[in-house]
Design a protein around this motif. Structure first.
Motif, PDB file in Angstrom:
ATOM      1  N   THR A   1       0.826  -1.213   0.000  1.00  0.00           N
ATOM      2  CA  THR A   1       0.000   0.000   0.000  1.00  0.00           C
ATOM      3  C   THR A   1       0.853   1.252   0.000  1.00  0.00           C
ATOM      4  O   THR A   1       0.356   2.353   0.135  1.00  0.00           O
ATOM      5  CB  THR A   1      -0.915   0.012   1.249  1.00  0.00           C
ATOM      6  OG1 THR A   1      -0.093  -0.044   2.415  1.00  0.00           O
ATOM      7  CG2 THR A   1      -1.845  -1.185   1.238  1.00  0.00           C
ATOM      8  N   ALA A   2       2.199   1.054  -0.135  1.00  0.00           N
ATOM      9  CA  ALA A   2       3.092   2.205  -0.182  1.00  0.00           C
ATOM     10  C   ALA A   2       2.807   3.056  -1.408  1.00  0.00           C
ATOM     11  O   ALA A   2       2.409   2.561  -2.455  1.00  0.00           O
ATOM     12  CB  ALA A   2       4.545   1.727  -0.204  1.00  0.00           C
ATOM     13  N   LYS A   3       2.997   4.350  -1.267  1.00  0.00           N
ATOM     14  CA  LYS A   3       2.779   5.264  -2.370  1.00  0.00           C
ATOM     15  C   LYS A   3       3.904   5.206  -3.389  1.00  0.00           C
ATOM     16  O   LYS A   3       3.779   5.704  -4.504  1.00  0.00           O
ATOM     17  CB  LYS A   3       2.646   6.696  -1.838  1.00  0.00           C
ATOM     18  CG  LYS A   3       1.479   6.886  -0.878  1.00  0.00           C
ATOM     19  CD  LYS A   3       1.478   8.298  -0.320  1.00  0.00           C
ATOM     20  CE  LYS A   3       0.352   8.486   0.687  1.00  0.00           C
ATOM     21  NZ  LYS A   3       0.374   9.845   1.278  1.00  0.00           N
ATOM     22  N   GLY A   4       4.984   4.599  -2.998  1.00  0.00           N
ATOM     23  CA  GLY A   4       6.167   4.593  -3.845  1.00  0.00           C
ATOM     24  C   GLY A   4       7.208   5.540  -3.280  1.00  0.00           C
ATOM     25  O   GLY A   4       6.879   6.631  -2.806  1.00  0.00           O
ATOM     26  N   PHE A   5       8.456   5.122  -3.309  1.00  0.00           N
ATOM     27  CA  PHE A   5       9.519   5.972  -2.774  1.00  0.00           C
ATOM     28  C   PHE A   5      10.849   5.530  -3.376  1.00  0.00           C
ATOM     29  O   PHE A   5      10.959   4.467  -3.998  1.00  0.00           O
ATOM     30  CB  PHE A   5       9.559   5.933  -1.250  1.00  0.00           C
ATOM     31  CG  PHE A   5       9.788   4.566  -0.656  1.00  0.00           C
ATOM     32  CD1 PHE A   5      11.067   4.120  -0.347  1.00  0.00           C
ATOM     33  CD2 PHE A   5       8.712   3.717  -0.395  1.00  0.00           C
ATOM     34  CE1 PHE A   5      11.272   2.872   0.215  1.00  0.00           C
ATOM     35  CE2 PHE A   5       8.911   2.464   0.166  1.00  0.00           C
ATOM     36  CZ  PHE A   5      10.195   2.036   0.463  1.00  0.00           C
ATOM     37  N   LYS A   6      11.857   6.366  -3.169  1.00  0.00           N
ATOM     38  CA  LYS A   6      13.198   6.083  -3.670  1.00  0.00           C
ATOM     39  C   LYS A   6      14.207   6.236  -2.532  1.00  0.00           C
ATOM     40  O   LYS A   6      14.025   7.065  -1.643  1.00  0.00           O
ATOM     41  CB  LYS A   6      13.585   7.055  -4.792  1.00  0.00           C
ATOM     42  CG  LYS A   6      12.735   6.972  -6.046  1.00  0.00           C
ATOM     43  CD  LYS A   6      13.192   8.026  -7.049  1.00  0.00           C
ATOM     44  CE  LYS A   6      12.295   8.054  -8.280  1.00  0.00           C
ATOM     45  NZ  LYS A   6      12.700   9.125  -9.234  1.00  0.00           N
ATOM     46  N   PHE A   7      15.251   5.431  -2.607  1.00  0.00           N
ATOM     47  CA  PHE A   7      16.370   5.636  -1.687  1.00  0.00           C
ATOM     48  C   PHE A   7      17.673   5.351  -2.413  1.00  0.00           C
ATOM     49  O   PHE A   7      17.713   4.609  -3.407  1.00  0.00           O
ATOM     50  CB  PHE A   7      16.229   4.789  -0.417  1.00  0.00           C
ATOM     51  CG  PHE A   7      16.177   3.307  -0.625  1.00  0.00           C
ATOM     52  CD1 PHE A   7      17.334   2.537  -0.561  1.00  0.00           C
ATOM     53  CD2 PHE A   7      14.961   2.660  -0.854  1.00  0.00           C
ATOM     54  CE1 PHE A   7      17.285   1.165  -0.724  1.00  0.00           C
ATOM     55  CE2 PHE A   7      14.902   1.279  -1.021  1.00  0.00           C
ATOM     56  CZ  PHE A   7      16.064   0.530  -0.952  1.00  0.00           C
TER      57      PHE A   7
ATOM     58  N   ILE B   1      35.055   7.966 -12.983  1.00  0.00           N
ATOM     59  CA  ILE B   1      33.736   8.410 -12.534  1.00  0.00           C
ATOM     60  C   ILE B   1      33.265   7.529 -11.375  1.00  0.00           C
ATOM     61  O   ILE B   1      33.259   6.301 -11.481  1.00  0.00           O
ATOM     62  CB  ILE B   1      32.707   8.349 -13.682  1.00  0.00           C
ATOM     63  CG1 ILE B   1      33.158   9.253 -14.826  1.00  0.00           C
ATOM     64  CG2 ILE B   1      31.323   8.766 -13.190  1.00  0.00           C
ATOM     65  CD1 ILE B   1      32.291   9.142 -16.065  1.00  0.00           C
ATOM     66  N   GLY B   2      32.874   8.148 -10.281  1.00  0.00           N
ATOM     67  CA  GLY B   2      32.319   7.430  -9.147  1.00  0.00           C
ATOM     68  C   GLY B   2      30.819   7.278  -9.271  1.00  0.00           C
ATOM     69  O   GLY B   2      30.211   7.707 -10.259  1.00  0.00           O
ATOM     70  N   GLY B   3      30.218   6.661  -8.260  1.00  0.00           N
ATOM     71  CA  GLY B   3      28.775   6.505  -8.342  1.00  0.00           C
ATOM     72  C   GLY B   3      28.193   5.720  -7.196  1.00  0.00           C
ATOM     73  O   GLY B   3      28.892   5.324  -6.260  1.00  0.00           O
ATOM     74  N   TYR B   4      26.891   5.449  -7.298  1.00  0.00           N
ATOM     75  CA  TYR B   4      26.140   4.800  -6.230  1.00  0.00           C
ATOM     76  C   TYR B   4      24.926   4.125  -6.833  1.00  0.00           C
ATOM     77  O   TYR B   4      24.806   4.015  -8.070  1.00  0.00           O
ATOM     78  CB  TYR B   4      25.752   5.825  -5.151  1.00  0.00           C
ATOM     79  CG  TYR B   4      25.040   7.057  -5.690  1.00  0.00           C
ATOM     80  CD1 TYR B   4      23.652   7.114  -5.745  1.00  0.00           C
ATOM     81  CD2 TYR B   4      25.772   8.155  -6.151  1.00  0.00           C
ATOM     82  CE1 TYR B   4      23.014   8.247  -6.248  1.00  0.00           C
ATOM     83  CE2 TYR B   4      25.133   9.279  -6.651  1.00  0.00           C
ATOM     84  CZ  TYR B   4      23.748   9.318  -6.692  1.00  0.00           C
ATOM     85  OH  TYR B   4      23.115  10.423  -7.194  1.00  0.00           O
ATOM     86  N   GLY B   5      24.033   3.652  -6.026  1.00  0.00           N
ATOM     87  CA  GLY B   5      22.833   2.998  -6.517  1.00  0.00           C
ATOM     88  C   GLY B   5      21.578   3.740  -6.102  1.00  0.00           C
ATOM     89  O   GLY B   5      21.573   4.482  -5.112  1.00  0.00           O
ATOM     90  N   ILE B   6      20.528   3.538  -6.868  1.00  0.00           N
ATOM     91  CA  ILE B   6      19.199   4.061  -6.540  1.00  0.00           C
ATOM     92  C   ILE B   6      18.210   2.903  -6.571  1.00  0.00           C
ATOM     93  O   ILE B   6      18.206   2.099  -7.518  1.00  0.00           O
ATOM     94  CB  ILE B   6      18.733   5.138  -7.541  1.00  0.00           C
ATOM     95  CG1 ILE B   6      19.600   6.391  -7.441  1.00  0.00           C
ATOM     96  CG2 ILE B   6      17.258   5.490  -7.325  1.00  0.00           C
ATOM     97  CD1 ILE B   6      19.351   7.229  -6.213  1.00  0.00           C
ATOM     98  N   ALA B   7      17.395   2.789  -5.540  1.00  0.00           N
ATOM     99  CA  ALA B   7      16.297   1.815  -5.526  1.00  0.00           C
ATOM    100  C   ALA B   7      14.981   2.578  -5.555  1.00  0.00           C
ATOM    101  O   ALA B   7      14.749   3.462  -4.727  1.00  0.00           O
ATOM    102  CB  ALA B   7      16.372   0.941  -4.294  1.00  0.00           C
ATOM    103  N   GLU B   8      14.151   2.249  -6.519  1.00  0.00           N
ATOM    104  CA  GLU B   8      12.836   2.873  -6.638  1.00  0.00           C
ATOM    105  C   GLU B   8      11.767   1.826  -6.333  1.00  0.00           C
ATOM    106  O   GLU B   8      11.663   0.807  -7.029  1.00  0.00           O
ATOM    107  CB  GLU B   8      12.628   3.435  -8.040  1.00  0.00           C
ATOM    108  CG  GLU B   8      11.276   4.121  -8.224  1.00  0.00           C
ATOM    109  CD  GLU B   8      11.095   4.698  -9.605  1.00  0.00           C
ATOM    110  OE1 GLU B   8       9.980   5.190  -9.892  1.00  0.00           O
ATOM    111  OE2 GLU B   8      12.059   4.659 -10.400  1.00  0.00           O
ATOM    112  N   VAL B   9      11.002   2.062  -5.281  1.00  0.00           N
ATOM    113  CA  VAL B   9       9.926   1.157  -4.872  1.00  0.00           C
ATOM    114  C   VAL B   9       8.628   1.661  -5.468  1.00  0.00           C
ATOM    115  O   VAL B   9       8.197   2.793  -5.195  1.00  0.00           O
ATOM    116  CB  VAL B   9       9.829   1.072  -3.341  1.00  0.00           C
ATOM    117  CG1 VAL B   9       8.720   0.115  -2.930  1.00  0.00           C
ATOM    118  CG2 VAL B   9      11.170   0.621  -2.743  1.00  0.00           C
TER     119      VAL B   9
END
Length: 619
Positions: free
Chosen positions: A22-28, A228-236
């Motif tokens: 029931t989550a609206k959706g989010f990113k971290f 180039i450095g970087g990271y990850g994104i998780a989109e729920v």
């Protein structure tokens, strides 16, 4: 299988597959493997660039930081990392990696002091996020989830309920060859709605399966071959978790997706593979007199004094047990973990704690007789001779202490690194290594420096710091992480010989007659060299079959039998003069600390998984 069990399994699977978020959706965002160090400014620059880009990116709710924050686990680098991460405009949650836990001047206490905890636990919309340490703590070994952390995890998951979606954050991937008790962890969490594990360690984006549970590894924050450095994104979203690679200054790229509705694993299942204990069937003469599961990680070896056993643990307890039955007599709790092996004599047991103290307790009652405050954690093991205890600490100081009064007899304050080893006591010298590339020799009576040896070592990771030095024929012997067996002149500190022939690492032993030197290689074998000549002369080698090995557990000879142990729970006995295998016994799947043989047919051991046991065998 009866009908009730079948119906229960079907019900669990149905409830799992029909869960609707029931989550609206989010990113971290996920940042991992930043490896900050004082000698290299680039990792800090890369982390700052990631922080800047995350702050400029809309709709990111929080950040997970999943270990190897620093290169050497030192306080200055941890504080530097925190100062950069604190510039995030959103909340971040952080756990340590193996570079914080293995090479740590504070015994990994600085991490919790600086960031608040070694774990995190929070809710966001419908999801529960839990992060925890996967070690290994101080001892070189595979990753390991401490038993007290598994207990905590079970408790928190039970509070969350069976159907709430869970994300678990670790540094190591939870699989064989990375974490030694992977199966305990996956079995513990599988009754719950685990949507994924997320972490790092391999410095690359990878999608894995941990006994069916999805595992996501994120690239290192460090710049790649393109600079180039970087990271990850998780989109729920309402039905998925989408994983993106975010290179600094470039559009994000999706590389993985996980369903929130698909059943990836059966909740009632078990691990697909468990450790193999079949070797024990070959040696049925080996049995337990007793075995304790303490539920707390143990990194110190046992010490015996007057039929009592003394052991320090990860919760700061120094506990006393009866040798014959394994019954607990008493426990004394310091305020931080105990890493170094204690020692006892003259009615006093002495140990150091990461709470910045050295303690002297009554060996019978556990009542404190004295304590000495230090300026940093005390991780070193204790050696005792003639009423004086010798121990090193992380405040660049090595101390000699009068056991009855706790008065410091002398102290040497010129150590550049931190000390975790057990000091060697010769007739006139005390010899020890530190995590600064150096082996030190001091005069035993007053602490005056005799010599320092570095052997041309240039990296702290090659320091002769975990090995317990031994000596014979006017030579000190060590095996360092550079994989060299080395003989050093006891009087001058000059290298007598140094060989890379056998690829040994941090483990050594000496025969009772001082004629033979033993070492454990990194692949299957024990080697034996002569202590007498001024060149490296191998006497024998034997394939014990323990596989890839790098645990700093020393080799101990007793009654012409040589005993040793490994990072995967194996204890072995070989004939000291020939190397012929006498027996092999697997007591678990985590590191066995330096074992303690007793008489001719008994052996006491401790493990990082919290076991304490007494083995016996027949000829």
């Amino acid at each position: 299988m009866n009908k009730k069990v079948i119906l229960l399994i079907i019900f669990q699977l149905l409830s799992f597959t029909t869960y609707k978020a029931t989550a609206k959706g989010f990113k971290f965002a996920i940042i991992t493997d930043t490896h900050l160090s004082s000698g290299n400014p680039k990792p800090a620059e890369d982390l700052q660039l990631s922080v800047n880009q995350i702050n400029a990116t809309p709709n990111i709710d929080f950040v997970l930081v999943t270990g190897d924050i620093t290169e050497n686990g030192d306080r200055a680098s941890l504080l530097h990392a925190k100062s950069i991460l604190d510039r995030l405009h959103i909340k971040y949650y952080i756990i340590p990696g193996n570079h914080e836990t293995k090479w740590s001047e504070s015994g990994m206490t600085d991490f919790a002091q600086i960031f608040g905890s070694e774990r995190f636990d929070f809710e966001h919309q419908d999801f529960r996020f839990l992060g925890f340490n996967t070690g290994p703590l101080m001892r070189m070994a595979y990753g390991h989830v401490a038993p007290q952390d598994i207990t905590w995890l079970k408790q928190e998951l039970e509070k969350a309920g069976k159907d709430r979606p869970i994300v678990l954050a670790t540094h190591y991937p939870i699989q064989e060859g990375d974490v030694d008790n992977w199966y305990e962890l996956t079995d513990a969490v599988r009754p719950y709605n685990i949507r994924m594990f997320i972490g790092g360690h391999y410095h690359s984006n990878r999608q894995l399966s941990y006994d069916g549970i999805p595992g996501i590894l994120i690239r290192s924050n460090l710049r790649d071959k393109d600079g180039i450095g970087g990271y990850g994104i998780a989109e729920v979203t309402s039905d998925s978790i989408l994983i993106y690679n975010e290179r600094i200054g470039e559009p994000k790229q999706k590389w993985a997706a996980l369903s929130l509705h698909h059943t990836y694993y059966p909740r009632a299942g078990k691990a697909t593979k468990y450790p193999d204990f079949s070797v024990n069937q070959k040696f049925p003469q080996v049995k337990y007199d007793w075995l304790l599961h303490t539920g707390i990680g143990i990194y110190s070896s046992p010490y015996i004094y007057k039929d009592r056993v003394y052991i320090g643990d990860d919760m700061g307890y120094l506990s006393c047990y009866t040798l014959k039955e394994g019954h607990k007599c008493w426990s004394f709790q310091s305020k931080q973990r105990i890493v170094g092996t204690p020692a006892a004599a003259d009615g006093v047991v002495v140990f150091g704690s990461a709470d910045n103290h050295i303690y002297g307790l009554d060996s019978q009652t556990g009542v404190q007789k004295w304590k000495i405050q230090t300026n940093a954690p005390v991780l070193g093991a204790v050696s005792i001779e003639n009423g004086v205890a010798y121990i090193g600490a992380s405040d660049h100081t090595f101390r000699a202490i009068h056991m009855q009064t706790g008065k410091v007899v002398w102290e040497y304050t010129q150590v550049k690194g931190y000390i975790e080893t057990k000091p060697l006591l010769t007739k006139d010298e005390v010899v020890f290594g530190a995590w600064d590339n150096t082996l030190y020799a001091l005069q035993k009576k007053n602490g005056t420096e005799r010599w320092k040896w570095t052997g041309g070592l240039t990296r702290i990771h090659f320091s002769p710091a975990a090995v317990w030095p031994v000596y014979a024929n006017n030579k000190v012997f060590i095996a360092d992480p550079q994989r060299a067996l080395t003989a050093i002149d006891l009087q001058t500190g000059e290298t007598v010989w140094r060989t890379f022939q056998s690829q040994v690492r941090e483990t050594i032993g000496i025969s009772t007659d001082k004629k033979r030197l033993y070492a454990k290689t990194m692949n299957d074998s024990i080697v034996c060299y002569s202590t007498e000549p001024n060149t490296a002369v191998k006497l024998w080698s034997t394939n014990v079959g323990f596989g890839y090995e790098h645990a700093p557990s020393m080799l101990i000879e007793k009654n012409n039998i040589l005993f040793g142990s490994t990072k995967e729970g194996v204890i072995f006995a070989v004939k000291a003069k020939s190397g012929e295998v006498v027996w092999i016994y697997k007591v678990g799947n985590s590191l066995v600390n330096t074992v303690l043989p007793i008489g001719s047919q008994k052996l006491l051991f401790t493990t990082t998984n919290g076991e304490v046991g007494l083995l016996n065998w027949r000829n």
